[in-house]
Scaffold this motif. Sequence first.
Motif, PDB file in Angstrom:
ATOM      1  N   TYR A 398       0.858  -1.183   0.000  1.00  0.00           N
ATOM      2  CA  TYR A 398       0.000   0.000   0.000  1.00  0.00           C
ATOM      3  C   TYR A 398       0.893   1.231   0.000  1.00  0.00           C
ATOM      4  N   GLU A 399       0.333   2.368  -0.380  1.00  0.00           N
ATOM      5  CA  GLU A 399       1.077   3.614  -0.398  1.00  0.00           C
ATOM      6  C   GLU A 399       0.625   4.501   0.766  1.00  0.00           C
ATOM      7  N   ILE A 400       1.588   5.170   1.380  1.00  0.00           N
ATOM      8  CA  ILE A 400       1.289   6.016   2.541  1.00  0.00           C
ATOM      9  C   ILE A 400       0.678   7.343   2.092  1.00  0.00           C
ATOM     10  N   GLN A 401      -0.069   7.977   3.025  1.00  0.00           N
ATOM     11  CA  GLN A 401      -0.643   9.292   2.729  1.00  0.00           C
ATOM     12  C   GLN A 401       0.393  10.407   2.954  1.00  0.00           C
ATOM     13  N   SER A 402       1.235  10.232   3.971  1.00  0.00           N
ATOM     14  CA  SER A 402       2.269  11.241   4.233  1.00  0.00           C
ATOM     15  C   SER A 402       3.393  10.597   5.041  1.00  0.00           C
ATOM     16  N   GLY A 403       4.505  11.314   5.109  1.00  0.00           N
ATOM     17  CA  GLY A 403       5.663  10.793   5.825  1.00  0.00           C
ATOM     18  C   GLY A 403       6.692  10.199   4.890  1.00  0.00           C
ATOM     19  N   ASP A 404       7.598   9.407   5.472  1.00  0.00           N
ATOM     20  CA  ASP A 404       8.684   8.849   4.678  1.00  0.00           C
ATOM     21  C   ASP A 404       9.091   7.486   5.265  1.00  0.00           C
ATOM     22  N   ILE A 405       9.270   6.504   4.372  1.00  0.00           N
ATOM     23  CA  ILE A 405       9.771   5.192   4.769  1.00  0.00           C
ATOM     24  C   ILE A 405      11.062   4.957   4.000  1.00  0.00           C
ATOM     25  N   SER A 406      12.139   4.669   4.713  1.00  0.00           N
ATOM     26  CA  SER A 406      13.425   4.501   4.041  1.00  0.00           C
ATOM     27  C   SER A 406      14.137   3.250   4.545  1.00  0.00           C
ATOM     28  N   ILE A 407      14.971   2.712   3.687  1.00  0.00           N
ATOM     29  CA  ILE A 407      15.841   1.589   4.035  1.00  0.00           C
ATOM     30  C   ILE A 407      17.251   1.967   3.601  1.00  0.00           C
ATOM     31  N   ASP A 408      18.173   1.865   4.515  1.00  0.00           N
ATOM     32  CA  ASP A 408      19.566   2.256   4.263  1.00  0.00           C
ATOM     33  C   ASP A 408      19.654   3.691   3.757  1.00  0.00           C
ATOM     34  N   GLY A 409      18.783   4.558   4.266  1.00  0.00           N
ATOM     35  CA  GLY A 409      18.843   5.973   3.920  1.00  0.00           C
ATOM     36  C   GLY A 409      18.185   6.337   2.612  1.00  0.00           C
ATOM     37  N   HIS A 410      17.591   5.371   1.917  1.00  0.00           N
ATOM     38  CA  HIS A 410      16.923   5.651   0.648  1.00  0.00           C
ATOM     39  C   HIS A 410      15.428   5.339   0.764  1.00  0.00           C
ATOM     40  N   ASN A 411      14.623   6.264   0.242  1.00  0.00           N
ATOM     41  CA  ASN A 411      13.174   6.054   0.260  1.00  0.00           C
ATOM     42  C   ASN A 411      12.847   4.738  -0.465  1.00  0.00           C
ATOM     43  N   VAL A 412      11.886   3.993   0.071  1.00  0.00           N
ATOM     44  CA  VAL A 412      11.567   2.688  -0.514  1.00  0.00           C
ATOM     45  C   VAL A 412      11.114   2.818  -1.971  1.00  0.00           C
TER      46      VAL A 412
END
Length: 588
Positions: A398-412
């Motif tokens: 699913y896609e988020i409405q707001s905010g940020d999700i990152s792995i190893d400093g890069h947005n997913v």
Amino acid sequence: MSNPNSESSGKIFDAQVLRRLMVFMKPYRAKFYLLVGMTIVLGFLAPLRPYQIQITVDEYIAAGNYDGLLKMTVIMVVLLVVQSVLQYQHTYLSGWLGQSIIRDIRIKLYRHVLGLRLKFFDETQIGRLITRNISDVETLSDVFTEGLAAMAGDVLQLVFILILMFYTNWKLTLVSLSMLPLLLISTYVFKEKVKSSFNDVRSAVANLNSFVQEHITGMSIVQIFSAEQREYEKFKEINAVHRKENIRSVMYYSIYFPVAEVIGAIGTGLLVWYGGREVLHETVTLGTLIAFIMYIGMFFRPIRTIADRFNTLQLGIVSTDRIMKLLDNDEIIPDEGRYLPEKFAGEVRFDNVCFGYNPEHLILKNISFHVPAGSTTALVGATGAGKSSIINLLNRFYEIQSGDISIDGHNVREYSLDYLRAQIGVVLQDVFLFSGTIEYNITLGNPNISREKVLEAAELVGALPFIERLPNGLDYNVMERGATLSVGQRQLISFVRAMVYDPKIIILDEATSSVDSETEALIQAAIEKVMKGRTSIVIAHRLSTIQNAQQILVLDKGEIKERGTHETLLAAGGLYAQLHEMQYKELA
């Protein structure tokens, strides 16, 4: 965006939908043009036979010219053979073309469905998707085998017959066509009635598919709650509607064709009466009358079937419209990321993430946490707190409405979707197994995963002993949904499935909640080995399984209420301590 469950048929004739269907014809344009050419030739050849018989009777039989009779007979036989060969080629080619096109459409449709977000499947009945992929696509083959090509051939044949009839004798032509208005009116009424009936039949089929699929899948619930009789009565009602709609369409056919036959017979009778009188007065030849009797039979026959062919075309247009609406569905997971790092550590970070399956009702509210690479974070909370939603977002289901999700400093979103999910191994509470061998259910058909790697992962998880006890071992057929295996065995297979892909991030979603103590001990031992050197996110109701986690997040109503280690959270005496005390009492 249109409702995916809608069964609306749309316009009676939608030229735009038909044009979109013709796009799938492009790879087969040469064969399509050949089919059109055959249709034109066949439409011309059929009306020639009555004209040849007219010449044969008037110029050779009446004159006693045996040589001429023999010559015309040979010509007619040759043309009949040519027509038969062309008819065979035409029928085969139209069928081949139809099957090739629906194969391409079905592949494109299934590929599109594979890329849709889980939100789409949450809102769409599976039975209706099955109807789109199978029944609706199959209907399209009739558009080519019995619809477009056949109807074009019928129209051409009618045009050539009219030309020959008017050319031969316009008075006999008008007498022959005297019943045509009545036939056209009855044909139009039939077409409208059957079109409406067929739309209702399609809706009934979709409802039947949805009901059967859902209730067979949930048969255990039906039987657990002794609902067999109630569900049986519901099925009888749905099936009765299906039967009623089909019988209604059959009734229209049973009325129309006898009526059309009577109208044609009256027209033939008028022609014989008037033409016979003209033959006696010697104003019309016998050959002409015989030819016209054949013409009128050939003329009325396509009109009787053209309504049916038109309805076939309409059904194809309706099915195409539904398929195109599904293909136009924009609930596609965007996969524009191109980041493919050689090293993937697995450091996870959520920053002020807000998410709701319905954007107006947020499930997660400003969620922020950090999972260092190689560490273990546990998510704890009541059902509906948002634990599984966090996992779904990390995998980009699913896609988020707001905010940020990152792995190893890069947005997913920067990662390729295939690459991202290949780095994340997920073990769910509700394990789904496909009908097939154990090896297939572990590798999911990935040719890059060897049997040796499967055996190695099975041994690591502790699943190898029970697999070896099964008939044929890894080649044992687990049947649909793994019905022949226990819950614990299915859970172990799901662990092996996750391990063979060697992910850098391991997600355990209630992974031990459905197994017995012995199997749980096996899994716990495997978990310790699997988590070593990997980032781990664990969702658990059994708090005893996460006491060694470096970080525990306590969620409540979509918010992180507490965070810390097992000891610090117990000492705080908050929500986590209450949950721990409740479980301790249950076990006491």
